[in-house]
Every structure is written in C-alpha cells, then in structure tokens.
Motif scaffolding. Structure first.
Motif: not given
Length: 89
Positions: A59, A62-64, A66-67, A69-70
């Motif tokens: 997770q 995944i958070n990294k 997502d960051d 990608a944002q």
C-alpha cells in the motif's frame, strides 16, 4: 579474523564434538517441530501477520505511485495550458 573469510564460510572448522552437538540440537528441533500439533495454527497466524505487513508495504508503494501520478497529471495540465496559450497567440 572474520573479515578474512568469505561471507557464509566458517572462520574455522568445527570440532567433531561441536558438530555432534549441533547435529543433536537440529535433530531435536526438527523432531519437536514435527511432533507439535499446534504448528499449523501457529504458522497460519504468523502468515496472517506477515501478510498484513506485506499489504502495508504494498500500500505504501501504491501511495507513492499515486503521488507521482498526481504530480505528473498536474505537470501535464500546466503544459497543456501553456500549449493552448501558444496556439491562441
């Protein structure tokens, strides 16, 4: 002295007495492990614990992502805005 030897190689050979004691210890551990009827439940509980830790690690990755990608989406939006400014000028 240990630094003079490769990793995972003994610094010196064990005596026959030490070899026999280690062999007896390992035999005793394996025998106890095989005879223990609670082992499957304990292993299942430990696997559940490890899976929770693994899930937390995944997770976090995944958070990294997502960051990242944002941040890329934001940079893209800025570039599109800049491109549109060139097209209308």
């Amino acid at each position: 002295m240990g630094a003079a030897f490769e990793t995972n190689s003994p610094a010196e050979n064990a005596s026959q007495d030490t070899f026999e004691k280690v062999r007896d210890l390992v035999t005793g551990l394996v025998t106890t492990y095989q005879a223990d009827k609670a082992t499957p439940e304990r292993e299942a509980a430990y696997t559940k614990f490890l899976n929770g830790k693994r899930a937390d690690a995944v997770q976090a990755e995944i958070n990294k992502l997502d960051d990242k990608a944002q941040a890329l989406a934001f940079m893209r939006a800025e570039l599109v805005e800049k491109l549109n400014g060139y097209k209308t000028a």
